[in-house]
Design a protein around this motif. Sequence first.
Motif, PDB file in Angstrom:
ATOM      1  N   GLN A  39      75.956  73.473  44.019  1.00  0.00           N
ATOM      2  CA  GLN A  39      75.109  72.286  44.135  1.00  0.00           C
ATOM      3  C   GLN A  39      73.722  72.558  43.544  1.00  0.00           C
ATOM      4  O   GLN A  39      73.142  71.706  42.868  1.00  0.00           O
ATOM      5  N   THR A  40      73.207  73.753  43.796  1.00  0.00           N
ATOM      6  CA  THR A  40      71.901  74.141  43.266  1.00  0.00           C
ATOM      7  C   THR A  40      71.926  74.199  41.745  1.00  0.00           C
ATOM      8  O   THR A  40      71.029  73.672  41.070  1.00  0.00           O
ATOM      9  N   VAL A  41      72.953  74.818  41.201  1.00  0.00           N
ATOM     10  CA  VAL A  41      73.085  74.927  39.750  1.00  0.00           C
ATOM     11  C   VAL A  41      73.220  73.538  39.109  1.00  0.00           C
ATOM     12  O   VAL A  41      72.595  73.244  38.087  1.00  0.00           O
ATOM     13  N   ALA A  42      74.024  72.692  39.730  1.00  0.00           N
ATOM     14  CA  ALA A  42      74.229  71.341  39.197  1.00  0.00           C
ATOM     15  C   ALA A  42      72.941  70.528  39.233  1.00  0.00           C
ATOM     16  O   ALA A  42      72.647  69.763  38.303  1.00  0.00           O
ATOM     17  N   LEU A  43      72.144  70.713  40.278  1.00  0.00           N
ATOM     18  CA  LEU A  43      70.898  69.956  40.396  1.00  0.00           C
ATOM     19  C   LEU A  43      69.936  70.303  39.265  1.00  0.00           C
ATOM     20  O   LEU A  43      69.302  69.419  38.679  1.00  0.00           O
ATOM     21  N   SER A  44      69.846  71.595  38.930  1.00  0.00           N
ATOM     22  CA  SER A  44      68.964  71.994  37.822  1.00  0.00           C
ATOM     23  C   SER A  44      69.499  71.532  36.476  1.00  0.00           C
ATOM     24  O   SER A  44      68.737  71.130  35.602  1.00  0.00           O
ATOM     25  N   ALA A  45      70.811  71.597  36.305  1.00  0.00           N
ATOM     26  CA  ALA A  45      71.397  71.227  35.015  1.00  0.00           C
ATOM     27  C   ALA A  45      71.351  69.723  34.773  1.00  0.00           C
ATOM     28  O   ALA A  45      71.108  69.277  33.644  1.00  0.00           O
ATOM     29  N   LEU A  46      71.562  68.934  35.822  1.00  0.00           N
ATOM     30  CA  LEU A  46      71.683  67.486  35.652  1.00  0.00           C
ATOM     31  C   LEU A  46      70.394  66.732  35.920  1.00  0.00           C
ATOM     32  O   LEU A  46      70.067  65.782  35.206  1.00  0.00           O
ATOM     33  N   MET A  47      69.648  67.112  36.947  1.00  0.00           N
ATOM     34  CA  MET A  47      68.390  66.422  37.237  1.00  0.00           C
ATOM     35  C   MET A  47      67.288  66.950  36.319  1.00  0.00           C
ATOM     36  O   MET A  47      66.577  66.182  35.673  1.00  0.00           O
ATOM     37  N   PHE A  48      67.115  68.233  36.261  1.00  0.00           N
ATOM     38  CA  PHE A  48      66.187  68.923  35.363  1.00  0.00           C
ATOM     39  C   PHE A  48      64.811  68.274  35.275  1.00  0.00           C
ATOM     40  O   PHE A  48      64.384  67.799  34.232  1.00  0.00           O
ATOM     41  N   THR A  49      64.137  68.219  36.386  1.00  0.00           N
ATOM     42  CA  THR A  49      62.725  67.844  36.418  1.00  0.00           C
ATOM     43  C   THR A  49      62.160  68.446  37.685  1.00  0.00           C
ATOM     44  O   THR A  49      62.480  68.011  38.792  1.00  0.00           O
ATOM     45  N   GLY A  50      61.349  69.493  37.512  1.00  0.00           N
ATOM     46  CA  GLY A  50      60.950  70.345  38.619  1.00  0.00           C
ATOM     47  C   GLY A  50      60.399  69.634  39.838  1.00  0.00           C
ATOM     48  O   GLY A  50      60.818  69.897  40.967  1.00  0.00           O
ATOM     49  N   LEU A 136      65.928  78.469  30.194  1.00  0.00           N
ATOM     50  CA  LEU A 136      65.375  79.467  31.102  1.00  0.00           C
ATOM     51  C   LEU A 136      65.334  78.971  32.549  1.00  0.00           C
ATOM     52  O   LEU A 136      65.591  79.737  33.481  1.00  0.00           O
ATOM     53  N   TRP A 137      65.021  77.704  32.733  1.00  0.00           N
ATOM     54  CA  TRP A 137      64.995  77.141  34.089  1.00  0.00           C
ATOM     55  C   TRP A 137      66.366  77.274  34.746  1.00  0.00           C
ATOM     56  O   TRP A 137      66.476  77.651  35.915  1.00  0.00           O
ATOM     57  N   ASN A 138      67.401  76.977  34.007  1.00  0.00           N
ATOM     58  CA  ASN A 138      68.746  77.049  34.569  1.00  0.00           C
ATOM     59  C   ASN A 138      69.195  78.491  34.790  1.00  0.00           C
ATOM     60  O   ASN A 138      69.853  78.799  35.801  1.00  0.00           O
ATOM     61  N   LEU A 139      68.853  79.389  33.877  1.00  0.00           N
ATOM     62  CA  LEU A 139      69.199  80.801  34.068  1.00  0.00           C
ATOM     63  C   LEU A 139      68.517  81.368  35.312  1.00  0.00           C
ATOM     64  O   LEU A 139      69.141  82.067  36.122  1.00  0.00           O
ATOM     65  N   PHE A 140      67.239  81.054  35.484  1.00  0.00           N
ATOM     66  CA  PHE A 140      66.515  81.587  36.634  1.00  0.00           C
ATOM     67  C   PHE A 140      66.868  80.845  37.922  1.00  0.00           C
ATOM     68  O   PHE A 140      66.719  81.396  39.011  1.00  0.00           O
ATOM     69  N   THR A 141      67.326  79.609  37.805  1.00  0.00           N
ATOM     70  CA  THR A 141      67.860  78.926  38.992  1.00  0.00           C
ATOM     71  C   THR A 141      69.074  79.680  39.517  1.00  0.00           C
ATOM     72  O   THR A 141      69.224  79.883  40.733  1.00  0.00           O
ATOM     73  N   ILE A 142      69.954  80.082  38.606  1.00  0.00           N
ATOM     74  CA  ILE A 142      71.133  80.860  38.993  1.00  0.00           C
ATOM     75  C   ILE A 142      70.713  82.163  39.679  1.00  0.00           C
ATOM     76  O   ILE A 142      71.240  82.529  40.741  1.00  0.00           O
ATOM     77  N   ALA A 143      69.744  82.854  39.073  1.00  0.00           N
ATOM     78  CA  ALA A 143      69.263  84.104  39.664  1.00  0.00           C
ATOM     79  C   ALA A 143      68.671  83.866  41.051  1.00  0.00           C
ATOM     80  O   ALA A 143      68.927  84.628  41.989  1.00  0.00           O
ATOM     81  N   GLY A 144      67.881  82.802  41.187  1.00  0.00           N
ATOM     82  CA  GLY A 144      67.270  82.488  42.480  1.00  0.00           C
ATOM     83  C   GLY A 144      68.303  82.108  43.526  1.00  0.00           C
ATOM     84  O   GLY A 144      68.183  82.480  44.704  1.00  0.00           O
TER      85      GLY A 144
END
Length: 226
Positions: A39-50, A136-144
């Motif tokens: 869900q976290t990964v999908a939110l960054s990939a699809l919403m993508f606005t910090g 980078l946002w999505n890569l670091f979202t995965i790491a986080g």
Amino acid sequence: MKFSQSPAVKTGLSIAVATGLYGISFGALAVASGLSFWQTVALSALMFTGGSQFAFIGVVAGGGAGSAAFGAATLLGIRNIIYGMQMNSMARPTGWRKAAAAHVTIDESTATAVVQEELIEVRRGFWTAGLGTFILWNLFTIAGALLGDALGDPKAWGLDGAAVAAFLALLWPRLSSREPVAIAVVCAAATVLAIPFVPPGIPILIAALVAGVWGWVGHQGREARA
């Protein structure tokens, strides 16, 4: 001028790195708020606005309903519509690039593009900052998110309140004049007064409504004086 020597490209890359690194905070906080890894990964990939993403997990972390979280995120995302109209006029994307541009039209890509004078530099700055930040946002979202899972109980680390702190960190640099400070104070007061009487997630919508009314009244007043 070579692509790698372009000032717009250099600016876009630096912004992408600085913003992308912040994705690790979002990933950890989203998992701490109760979202699953996917869900976290999908939110960054699809919403993508910090800002909208942090607002979403802030409501969820407070026990708010999904509809309230979606409403808060949507209200904050409205600014991207304005950015989109501006970038469509400046960068002039065509075909499939128009759809791609819509997805990466954020604060960072718009800010990089609007300060450029030549069309080629506008495009270079926009795409470098937009795509660079997205990757980078999505890569670091995965790491986080992976880090958040490894930490275990979020309350033991204080992460249950960190979503609010992260959102304040996004807001603070914008409080550079009296009017934004006044709006922030009034909205904070409205939120505090509403908390005992409404379900979680609704106070932030009330604050957004207050800010919207303030902006509309201020705009009408300026037009009347013009």
